[in-house]
Scaffold this motif. Structure first.
Motif, PDB file in Angstrom:
ATOM      1  N   ARG A  30       0.845  -1.191   0.000  1.00 22.35           N
ATOM      2  CA  ARG A  30       0.000   0.000   0.000  1.00 22.35           C
ATOM      3  C   ARG A  30       0.881   1.243   0.000  1.00 22.35           C
ATOM      4  NH1 ARG A  30      -4.232   1.996   4.699  1.00 22.35           N
ATOM      5  NH2 ARG A  30      -4.920   3.890   3.627  1.00 22.35           N
ATOM      6  N   ASP A  31       1.118   1.771  -1.192  1.00 17.42           N
ATOM      7  CA  ASP A  31       1.939   2.970  -1.373  1.00 17.42           C
ATOM      8  C   ASP A  31       3.210   2.878  -0.527  1.00 17.42           C
ATOM      9  OD1 ASP A  31      -0.004   3.967  -3.098  1.00 17.42           O
ATOM     10  OD2 ASP A  31      -1.109   4.922  -1.470  1.00 17.42           O
ATOM     11  N   ASN A  32       3.460   3.918   0.245  1.00  9.30           N
ATOM     12  CA  ASN A  32       4.626   3.908   1.136  1.00  9.30           C
ATOM     13  C   ASN A  32       4.208   3.721   2.590  1.00  9.30           C
ATOM     14  OD1 ASN A  32       6.609   4.333  -0.859  1.00  9.30           O
ATOM     15  ND2 ASN A  32       6.092   6.507  -0.936  1.00  9.30           N
ATOM     16  N   LYS A  33       3.057   3.058   2.799  1.00 15.70           N
ATOM     17  CA  LYS A  33       2.544   2.850   4.154  1.00 15.70           C
ATOM     18  C   LYS A  33       3.023   1.510   4.718  1.00 15.70           C
ATOM     19  CE  LYS A  33       0.227   6.674   4.303  1.00 15.70           C
ATOM     20  NZ  LYS A  33       0.603   7.768   5.223  1.00 15.70           N
ATOM     21  N   PHE A  34       2.741   0.420   3.985  1.00  9.76           N
ATOM     22  CA  PHE A  34       3.133  -0.886   4.504  1.00  9.76           C
ATOM     23  C   PHE A  34       3.216  -1.913   3.390  1.00  9.76           C
ATOM     24  CE2 PHE A  34      -1.580  -0.880   5.028  1.00  9.76           C
ATOM     25  CZ  PHE A  34      -1.878  -1.953   4.195  1.00  9.76           C
ATOM     26  N   ILE A  35       3.841  -3.028   3.725  1.00  8.98           N
ATOM     27  CA  ILE A  35       3.827  -4.237   2.896  1.00  8.98           C
ATOM     28  C   ILE A  35       3.408  -5.372   3.814  1.00  8.98           C
ATOM     29  CG2 ILE A  35       5.115  -5.790   1.387  1.00  8.98           C
ATOM     30  CD1 ILE A  35       7.171  -3.576   0.991  1.00  8.98           C
ATOM     31  N   LYS A  36       2.430  -6.157   3.394  1.00  4.98           N
ATOM     32  CA  LYS A  36       1.993  -7.297   4.192  1.00  4.98           C
ATOM     33  C   LYS A  36       2.411  -8.594   3.510  1.00  4.98           C
ATOM     34  CE  LYS A  36      -1.902  -5.241   6.661  1.00  4.98           C
ATOM     35  NZ  LYS A  36      -3.347  -5.340   6.995  1.00  4.98           N
ATOM     36  N   TYR A  37       3.007  -9.479   4.296  1.00  7.13           N
ATOM     37  CA  TYR A  37       3.404 -10.796   3.818  1.00  7.13           C
ATOM     38  C   TYR A  37       2.471 -11.822   4.472  1.00  7.13           C
ATOM     39  CZ  TYR A  37       7.534  -8.158   2.470  1.00  7.13           C
ATOM     40  OH  TYR A  37       8.389  -7.216   1.922  1.00  7.13           O
ATOM     41  N   ILE A  38       1.647 -12.463   3.650  1.00  5.09           N
ATOM     42  CA  ILE A  38       0.577 -13.321   4.154  1.00  5.09           C
ATOM     43  C   ILE A  38       0.898 -14.789   3.926  1.00  5.09           C
ATOM     44  CG2 ILE A  38      -1.898 -13.849   3.961  1.00  5.09           C
ATOM     45  CD1 ILE A  38      -2.283 -10.989   2.895  1.00  5.09           C
ATOM     46  N   TYR A  39       0.768 -15.571   4.991  1.00  7.79           N
ATOM     47  CA  TYR A  39       0.968 -17.015   4.925  1.00  7.79           C
ATOM     48  C   TYR A  39      -0.391 -17.684   5.081  1.00  7.79           C
ATOM     49  CZ  TYR A  39       5.973 -16.255   4.998  1.00  7.79           C
ATOM     50  OH  TYR A  39       7.252 -15.868   4.656  1.00  7.79           O
ATOM     51  N   ASP A  40      -0.912 -18.162   3.959  1.00  7.86           N
ATOM     52  CA  ASP A  40      -2.286 -18.659   3.904  1.00  7.86           C
ATOM     53  C   ASP A  40      -2.580 -19.788   4.868  1.00  7.86           C
ATOM     54  OD1 ASP A  40      -3.219 -16.879   2.027  1.00  7.86           O
ATOM     55  OD2 ASP A  40      -2.727 -18.161   0.313  1.00  7.86           O
ATOM     56  N   ASN A  41      -1.722 -20.798   4.906  1.00  5.63           N
ATOM     57  CA  ASN A  41      -2.032 -22.032   5.641  1.00  5.63           C
ATOM     58  C   ASN A  41      -1.705 -21.960   7.130  1.00  5.63           C
ATOM     59  OD1 ASN A  41      -2.946 -23.285   3.262  1.00  5.63           O
ATOM     60  ND2 ASN A  41      -0.848 -23.867   2.709  1.00  5.63           N
ATOM     61  N   THR A  42      -0.966 -20.923   7.540  1.00  5.66           N
ATOM     62  CA  THR A  42      -0.639 -20.792   8.964  1.00  5.66           C
ATOM     63  C   THR A  42      -1.439 -19.691   9.645  1.00  5.66           C
ATOM     64  OG1 THR A  42       1.196 -19.278   8.468  1.00  5.66           O
ATOM     65  CG2 THR A  42       1.720 -21.633   8.625  1.00  5.66           C
ATOM     66  N   GLY A  43      -2.181 -18.899   8.860  1.00  6.08           N
ATOM     67  CA  GLY A  43      -2.973 -17.827   9.450  1.00  6.08           C
ATOM     68  C   GLY A  43      -2.150 -16.698  10.023  1.00  6.08           C
ATOM     69  N   ILE A  44      -0.969 -16.476   9.440  1.00  8.93           N
ATOM     70  CA  ILE A  44      -0.046 -15.467   9.969  1.00  8.93           C
ATOM     71  C   ILE A  44       0.226 -14.411   8.910  1.00  8.93           C
ATOM     72  CG2 ILE A  44       2.262 -15.048  10.903  1.00  8.93           C
ATOM     73  CD1 ILE A  44       2.280 -17.888  11.963  1.00  8.93           C
ATOM     74  N   VAL A  45       0.258 -13.145   9.343  1.00  4.56           N
ATOM     75  CA  VAL A  45       0.585 -12.028   8.470  1.00  4.56           C
ATOM     76  C   VAL A  45       1.664 -11.180   9.139  1.00  4.56           C
ATOM     77  CG1 VAL A  45      -0.266  -9.928   7.361  1.00  4.56           C
ATOM     78  CG2 VAL A  45      -1.729 -11.952   7.468  1.00  4.56           C
ATOM     79  N   PHE A  46       2.715 -10.876   8.392  1.00  4.63           N
ATOM     80  CA  PHE A  46       3.776  -9.987   8.870  1.00  4.63           C
ATOM     81  C   PHE A  46       3.634  -8.650   8.161  1.00  4.63           C
ATOM     82  CE2 PHE A  46       5.381 -14.228   9.522  1.00  4.63           C
ATOM     83  CZ  PHE A  46       6.082 -14.167  10.721  1.00  4.63           C
ATOM     84  N   GLU A  47       3.834  -7.570   8.910  1.00  2.00           N
ATOM     85  CA  GLU A  47       3.682  -6.234   8.313  1.00  2.00           C
ATOM     86  C   GLU A  47       4.979  -5.447   8.368  1.00  2.00           C
ATOM     87  OE1 GLU A  47       0.008  -3.757   8.673  1.00  2.00           O
ATOM     88  OE2 GLU A  47       1.357  -2.407   9.758  1.00  2.00           O
ATOM     89  N   HIS A  48       5.410  -5.033   7.198  1.00  2.00           N
ATOM     90  CA  HIS A  48       6.564  -4.144   7.030  1.00  2.00           C
ATOM     91  C   HIS A  48       6.020  -2.721   7.025  1.00  2.00           C
ATOM     92  CE1 HIS A  48      10.428  -3.008   4.732  1.00  2.00           C
ATOM     93  NE2 HIS A  48       9.709  -1.908   4.754  1.00  2.00           N
ATOM     94  N   SER A  49       6.351  -1.923   8.043  1.00  2.18           N
ATOM     95  CA  SER A  49       5.814  -0.573   8.175  1.00  2.18           C
ATOM     96  C   SER A  49       6.903   0.452   7.901  1.00  2.18           C
ATOM     97  CB  SER A  49       5.249  -0.362   9.584  1.00  2.18           C
ATOM     98  OG  SER A  49       4.913   0.991   9.788  1.00  2.18           O
ATOM     99  N   PHE A  50       6.678   1.309   6.913  1.00  2.12           N
ATOM    100  CA  PHE A  50       7.667   2.331   6.583  1.00  2.12           C
ATOM    101  C   PHE A  50       7.748   3.417   7.644  1.00  2.12           C
ATOM    102  CE2 PHE A  50       6.525   0.420   2.518  1.00  2.12           C
ATOM    103  CZ  PHE A  50       7.776   0.205   1.947  1.00  2.12           C
ATOM    104  N   SER A  51       6.684   3.564   8.422  1.00  3.48           N
ATOM    105  CA  SER A  51       6.644   4.648   9.406  1.00  3.48           C
ATOM    106  C   SER A  51       7.384   4.311  10.701  1.00  3.48           C
ATOM    107  CB  SER A  51       5.191   5.008   9.725  1.00  3.48           C
ATOM    108  OG  SER A  51       4.519   3.910  10.319  1.00  3.48           O
ATOM    109  N   ILE A  52       7.793   3.048  10.874  1.00  7.83           N
ATOM    110  CA  ILE A  52       8.445   2.648  12.126  1.00  7.83           C
ATOM    111  C   ILE A  52       9.919   3.034  12.155  1.00  7.83           C
ATOM    112  CG2 ILE A  52       9.191   0.345  11.378  1.00  7.83           C
ATOM    113  CD1 ILE A  52       7.691   1.155  14.822  1.00  7.83           C
ATOM    114  N   ASN A  53      10.488   3.391  10.997  1.00  5.53           N
ATOM    115  CA  ASN A  53      11.934   3.595  10.953  1.00  5.53           C
ATOM    116  C   ASN A  53      12.420   4.713  11.873  1.00  5.53           C
ATOM    117  OD1 ASN A  53      10.882   5.638   9.407  1.00  5.53           O
ATOM    118  ND2 ASN A  53      12.098   5.193   7.576  1.00  5.53           N
ATOM    119  N   ASN A  54      11.665   5.826  11.952  1.00 10.02           N
ATOM    120  CA  ASN A  54      12.099   6.911  12.836  1.00 10.02           C
ATOM    121  C   ASN A  54      12.103   6.485  14.292  1.00 10.02           C
ATOM    122  OD1 ASN A  54      12.578   8.819  10.844  1.00 10.02           O
ATOM    123  ND2 ASN A  54      10.470   9.553  10.838  1.00 10.02           N
TER     124      ASN A  54
END
Length: 302
Positions: A30-54
């Motif tokens: 989603r633009d420069n907000k986040f990237i989500k990595y979704i694992y279908d069979n484990t029900g887990i999603v990891f979120e890469h947040s651009f705003s956390i760097n500061n």
């Protein structure tokens, strides 16, 4: 965090996650907000947040722009259900067991803090959970959010001859305080509700409150903000986990409209010449967007 026998040290990179779980089944950007990595069979999603760097830089835990994965979502329940209207979901619910120091986590009003991590149970709107969660049936988010070390300062407001910013709407002022005090750390003193409670002697303050702490809100209402800081505000990013809200309602679950930005004036916005974009929480977005449009600021709903 240990997953499938692999120890993961936050903040994570995609390579770190793939070492434990393989490649994700879905990648959502989603633009420069986040990237989500979704694992279908484990029900887990990891979120890469651009705003956390500061924040990571302030905590001296920043590694590089690849290591910005700070939140894990575990979709528990009989079936996968959306928390906040998100459409991209894993296909199967999560079956993993979550333990903190070998024990099931204890939640107070859906919240739990352990070490550098915030845990939130996303219970149905209008409900919450208190106690030991031996069996989790709602989505659980685990966010790496280390505390920033700061020196204790007095909260006695001082008179100043400096030219000040003017605010007609407190919820808008709170968004600016978030940027200047917590994101950029130029507005002093750094407000911490626990330090404030120790200094505030008129009455006892409940630092585990699920309602607005009125003396803290009054402090924010009366807090002078010098106009010289206005040019440093380039972006507003409202989120239920913002520090300003956690210091006003320490146990706020972010699921009501308490801090929604439903009113703001054009002149309020025009005080910030470099403010170009904003992500806001609002239940009156259409009308508020018209005001942002008039001020020439791009705005979108969280």
């Amino acid at each position: 965090m240990i997953i499938n026998g692999t120890s993961l040290a936050f903040p994570l990179s995609l390579k770190d996650i793939e070492a434990a779980l393989g490649k994700p089944d879905q990648v959502v950007k989603r633009d420069n907000k986040f990237i989500k990595y979704i694992y279908d069979n484990t029900g887990i999603v990891f979120e890469h947040s651009f705003s956390i760097n500061n924040h990571l830089k302030k905590c001296k835990t920043y590694i590089d722009e690849e290591h910005l994965i700070s939140t894990v979502f575990l979709y528990y329940g009989d079936f996968v259900k959306s928390m906040t209207g998100e459409k991209e979901l894993p296909k199967q619910p999560c079956q993993a067991m979550v333990l903190s120091d070998g024990k099931s986590p204890y939640f107070f009003s859906d919240r739990h803090r352990v070490g550098d991590f915030n845990l939130i149970l996303w219970t149905p709107y209008g409900t919450n959970f208190n106690g030991i969660a031996e069996t989790i049936t709602d989505t659980l988010s685990i966010s790496y959010f280390p505390e920033i070390k700061h020196e204790r300062e007095s909260y006695k407001l001082k008179e100043t001859d400096e030219e000040l910013l003017h605010f007609d709407n407190i919820n808008f002022k709170l968004t600016i305080i978030q940027v200047l005090m917590y994101d950029l750390r130029v507005l002093k003193p750094y407000f911490d509700i626990y330090d404030f409670a120790e200094e505030f002697s008129e009455e006892e303050i409940d630092t585990e409150s699920i309602e607005i702490i009125q003396p803290a809100l009054e402090y924010m209402i009366n807090l002078p903000i010098p106009k010289k800081y206005a040019e440093q505000v380039q972006e507003i990013d409202m989120d239920g986990g913002n520090e300003i809200y956690m210091n006003l309602i320490p146990q706020w679950d972010g699921e009501d409209e308490t801090f929604d930005l439903n009113e703001v004036g054009v002149e309020e916005l025009r005080q910030f010449p470099n403010l170009e974009e904003a992500t806001i929480m609002s239940s009156n977005f259409k009308q508020v967007k018209a005001v942002f449009d008039e001020a020439g600021i791009d705005v979108e709903l969280l």
